[in-house]
Design a protein around this motif. Structure first.
Motif, PDB file in Angstrom:
ATOM      1  N   TYR A 171      11.624  66.636  41.541  1.00 59.25           N
ATOM      2  CA  TYR A 171      12.245  66.423  42.908  1.00 59.25           C
ATOM      3  C   TYR A 171      12.560  64.812  42.879  1.00 59.25           C
ATOM      4  N   GLU A 172      12.515  64.079  41.699  1.00 60.70           N
ATOM      5  CA  GLU A 172      13.168  62.658  41.694  1.00 60.70           C
ATOM      6  C   GLU A 172      12.260  62.032  42.832  1.00 60.70           C
ATOM      7  N   LEU A 173      10.793  61.979  42.955  1.00 61.08           N
ATOM      8  CA  LEU A 173      10.359  61.294  43.921  1.00 61.08           C
ATOM      9  C   LEU A 173      10.352  59.762  43.666  1.00 61.08           C
ATOM     10  N   ASP A 174      10.487  59.137  44.522  1.00 59.49           N
ATOM     11  CA  ASP A 174      10.169  57.409  44.516  1.00 59.49           C
ATOM     12  C   ASP A 174       8.598  57.511  44.927  1.00 59.49           C
ATOM     13  N   PHE A 175       7.922  56.260  44.160  1.00 57.45           N
ATOM     14  CA  PHE A 175       6.506  56.306  44.258  1.00 57.45           C
ATOM     15  C   PHE A 175       6.001  55.070  44.138  1.00 57.45           C
ATOM     16  N   ALA A 176       4.600  54.898  44.863  1.00 61.39           N
ATOM     17  CA  ALA A 176       4.129  53.766  44.566  1.00 61.39           C
ATOM     18  C   ALA A 176       2.484  54.034  43.999  1.00 61.39           C
ATOM     19  N   TYR A 177       2.135  53.667  42.846  1.00 56.44           N
ATOM     20  CA  TYR A 177       0.816  54.037  42.527  1.00 56.44           C
ATOM     21  C   TYR A 177      -0.211  53.192  43.052  1.00 56.44           C
ATOM     22  N   TRP A 178      -1.334  53.815  43.323  1.00 56.60           N
ATOM     23  CA  TRP A 178      -2.462  52.945  44.168  1.00 56.60           C
ATOM     24  C   TRP A 178      -3.807  52.848  43.001  1.00 56.60           C
ATOM     25  N   GLY A 235       3.980  57.372  48.856  1.00 57.86           N
ATOM     26  CA  GLY A 235       3.538  56.186  49.069  1.00 57.86           C
ATOM     27  C   GLY A 235       2.135  55.658  48.393  1.00 57.86           C
ATOM     28  N   GLU A 236       1.235  56.858  48.083  1.00 55.32           N
ATOM     29  CA  GLU A 236      -0.052  56.468  47.263  1.00 55.32           C
ATOM     30  C   GLU A 236      -0.226  57.809  46.623  1.00 55.32           C
ATOM     31  N   PHE A 237      -0.655  57.710  45.438  1.00 55.55           N
ATOM     32  CA  PHE A 237      -1.269  58.791  44.301  1.00 55.55           C
ATOM     33  C   PHE A 237      -2.087  57.904  43.073  1.00 55.55           C
ATOM     34  N   GLY A 238      -2.868  58.757  42.475  1.00 56.59           N
ATOM     35  CA  GLY A 238      -3.662  57.985  41.471  1.00 56.59           C
ATOM     36  C   GLY A 238      -4.613  58.814  40.871  1.00 56.59           C
ATOM     37  N   ALA A 239      -5.451  58.614  39.687  1.00 61.11           N
ATOM     38  CA  ALA A 239      -6.314  58.927  39.002  1.00 61.11           C
ATOM     39  C   ALA A 239      -7.352  58.201  38.774  1.00 61.11           C
ATOM     40  N   GLY A 240      -8.644  58.501  38.827  1.00 62.70           N
ATOM     41  CA  GLY A 240      -9.613  57.578  38.847  1.00 62.70           C
ATOM     42  C   GLY A 240     -10.743  57.832  37.764  1.00 62.70           C
ATOM     43  N   ALA A 241     -11.836  57.792  37.968  1.00 62.88           N
ATOM     44  CA  ALA A 241     -13.061  57.459  37.119  1.00 62.88           C
ATOM     45  C   ALA A 241     -13.072  59.047  36.279  1.00 62.88           C
ATOM     46  N   ASP A 242     -12.485  60.004  37.259  1.00 60.80           N
ATOM     47  CA  ASP A 242     -12.647  61.256  36.425  1.00 60.80           C
ATOM     48  C   ASP A 242     -11.344  61.689  35.532  1.00 60.80           C
ATOM     49  N   TYR A 243     -10.719  60.721  35.210  1.00 62.65           N
ATOM     50  CA  TYR A 243      -9.357  61.071  34.613  1.00 62.65           C
ATOM     51  C   TYR A 243      -9.573  60.089  33.164  1.00 62.65           C
ATOM     52  N   ASP A 244      -9.207  60.823  32.135  1.00 64.21           N
ATOM     53  CA  ASP A 244      -9.200  60.040  30.795  1.00 64.21           C
ATOM     54  C   ASP A 244      -7.709  60.452  30.158  1.00 64.21           C
TER      55      ASP A 244
END
Length: 554
Positions: free
Chosen positions: A504-511, A473-482
């Motif tokens: 695992y063919e996970l459905d997702f929602a990026y936050w 339901g949530e995952f993401g990368a912020g300021a420390d990701y280029d």
């Protein structure tokens, strides 16, 4: 959320923002709402709708704007997953706040249930509103500890609350999926898989998990090692190898030089001390496991705000209890063996006197052995007698060879603690080998996909053959990701996360989707470093990151 409006309407028209999501290839939107939004339904500030004058002119309330937003999204062909994100309109995720629980000072559990039912009823007619995420990132609060299935209190037991909310949903919108957050801020599903909630329609059940790079336990340990000791995982590996290379040869030398000790040991005289030594080791092991359970697992899960998810601590305590029982049994056995030995003390004295007499004889020794077929006798010549007599304080082995006249028997003195010392050296070697192997395995695997995979798979159980679907339901990368490079913790996390999702063919929602966010503290817009959109809302913030997500879609 703080403005009772989705972010971005101050920069771009609602229709444009909705259509861009569909154009990028996504098919659903997770829509966070607060109980404040439903309960108070306040007017939306005009500045939050600066790029949508037609909406400004309507003077919409928060729920009316939500209606418009969901209508625009579904018109673009998108599905909607409603999410009860917080009670008060604001930031959700500080472990010191009360927002990790559905019953808090702002709104109690009854009001939370009413809001779930009312919002679901409002959109039950729209078949593109397909699910309701009951609560965001469940975690303990400073005043209360959340449980799962061990209490009947709807205010603190997430399973009881989930079942009550599912019944509320089933009455007004039976087709909606019931999305249930895992413990430990939506990270740990083990308790939920072990004891699933009882829903009116079990086929509607979906578990949701959240995971970010900063949430890794080894990331926290990285900080601890670097900040307090100035070392990294490579240093840990080297120090472990050096310690093992120094200690193991010493212990192995002791074991080899005293290898005859266990061979000469007898249960009659040494058994009591061996059992006593094993009892001591079991006690030490039990205490060590209890300390680990208390100061590592209990402390770690309490720090993470999820004491109920402490499966490892429970396992350690079960083993510790077993070791305590084993220590008690061995201690009783040691007393029994010592008592039996002391009862035989007169016979031991006779054997000692007999051995002394045999040693004083100048000639051969006569020995007669009775067998089932008769007797065998022998006198004089090269006859040999190996006798062992011990009273727990010394041992003696005697030979009577005839190669020298008047030769004295060879005596080998052995203390009762020799066998215990040998046993302790053996156990210490095993402890060093086992502990060193564990530390080396961990230090060498940090940053590798195998460790990432094992950690997530063990918490989410996506590879355990369980039928209940798991939704990221949530995952993401912020300021420390280029997105132009994959080095560093965030880059490694992103690469491993994408690989795991694909495996695992996970459905997702990026936050999140939005490029900035409103800060109530300073009453201004602030950059949202995790956002897919840039701050102007006219393009993606990191094209490479968007391309990675699109590869999972097509």
């Amino acid at each position: 959320m703080e403005l009772y409006s989705v972010f971005g309407l101050h920069k771009r028209p609602l229709v444009e923002l909705s259509e861009r999501i569909a154009d990028w290839g996504f098919n659903c939107v997770r829509m966070p709402i607060s109980i404040d939004l439903w309960y108070k339904d306040p007017p939306v500030p005009a500045f939050a709708l600066a790029a949508n004058p037609e909406l400004q002119a309507l003077g919409l309330s928060g729920m009316q704007l939500l209606d418009k937003t969901i209508s625009a999204l579904t018109s673009a062909g998108l599905l909607i997953l409603l999410n009860d994100h917080t009670s008060t309109a604001g930031w959700c995720c500080d472990h010191d706040s009360e927002e990790g629980i559905w019953d808090n000072p702002a709104y109690n559990a009854t009001t939370w249930l009413l809001s779930v039912g009312a919002v679901a009823r409002r959109y039950a007619h729209d078949r593109r509103v397909v699910a309701f995420d009951l609560r965001n990132e469940i975690h303990d609060t400073p005043t209360r500890t959340i449980t799962w299935g061990t209490s009947s209190d709807i205010r603190t037991d997430w399973k009881v609350a989930t079942e009550a909310a599912a019944r509320e949903l089933h009455e007004v919108a039976p087709e909606m999926l019931v999305v249930v957050s895992g413990l430990c801020s939506s990270y740990d599903l083990r308790r939920l898989h072990a004891a699933p909630p009882e829903l009116p329609d079990p086929s509607r059940l979906v578990y949701t998990v959240h995971f970010y790079s900063f949430a890794r336990w080894w990331y926290k340990l990285d900080e601890l090692l670097k900040d307090n000791f100035g070392i990294n995982w490579d240093d840990v590996s080297r120090l472990t190898v050096i310690a093992m290379a120094f200690l193991l040869p010493l212990l192995l030398h002791v074991l080899l030089c005293t290898r005859g000790v266990p061979y000469r040991a007898t249960m009659r005289t040494d058994g009591a001390f061996v059992c006593l030594a094993l009892s001591g080791w079991c006690t030490v092991g039990a205490i060590a496991l209890e300390l680990c359970a208390t100061y590592i697992w209990d402390f770690g899960y309490k720090l993470a705000g999820c004491a109920a998810a402490n499966v490892e601590g429970e396992a350690f305590r079960m083993v510790a209890i077993g070791l305590f029982w084993g220590a008690g049994v061995l201690f009783v056995l040691a007393i029994a063996l010592w008592g039996c030995f002391r009862m035989q003390a007169p016979r031991v004295a006779e054997l000692r006197a007999e051995a002394a007499w045999l040693a004083s004889q100048p000639g051969g020794v006569s020995l007669t052995c009775a067998t089932s077929g008769g007797s065998v006798g022998g006198t004089g010549g090269p006859s040999l007698l190996n006798a062992f007599v011990s009273d727990g304080y010394y041992g003696m082995e005697m030979e009577n060879p005839t190669r020298k006249s008047g030769a004295h028997p060879r005596l080998r003195r052995r203390r009762w603690w020799h066998c215990c010392m040998w046993l302790n050296a053996l156990l210490m070697a095993l402890v060093i080998i086992g502990g060193g192997a564990v530390i080396l395995n961990m230090s060498l695997r940090v940053g590798k996909y195998s460790m990432f995979h094992d950690e997530l798979a063990s918490k989410w159980l996506v590879n355990a053959g369980i039928n209940t679907p798991v939704w990221l339901g949530e995952f993401g990368a912020g300021a420390d990701y280029d997105d132009r490079k994959t080095r560093g913790a965030a880059g490694t996390y992103w690469a491993h996360m994408l690989r795991f999702m694909k495996e695992y063919e996970l459905d997702f929602a990026y936050w999140p989707y939005n490029g900035d966010r409103w800060k109530n503290e300073t009453q201004e817009w602030d950059d949202e470093w995790y956002g897919l959109l840039n701050r102007e809302y006219n393009d993606s913030r990191r094209p490479g990151q968007l391309a990675d997500l699109q590869k999972l879609l097509w």
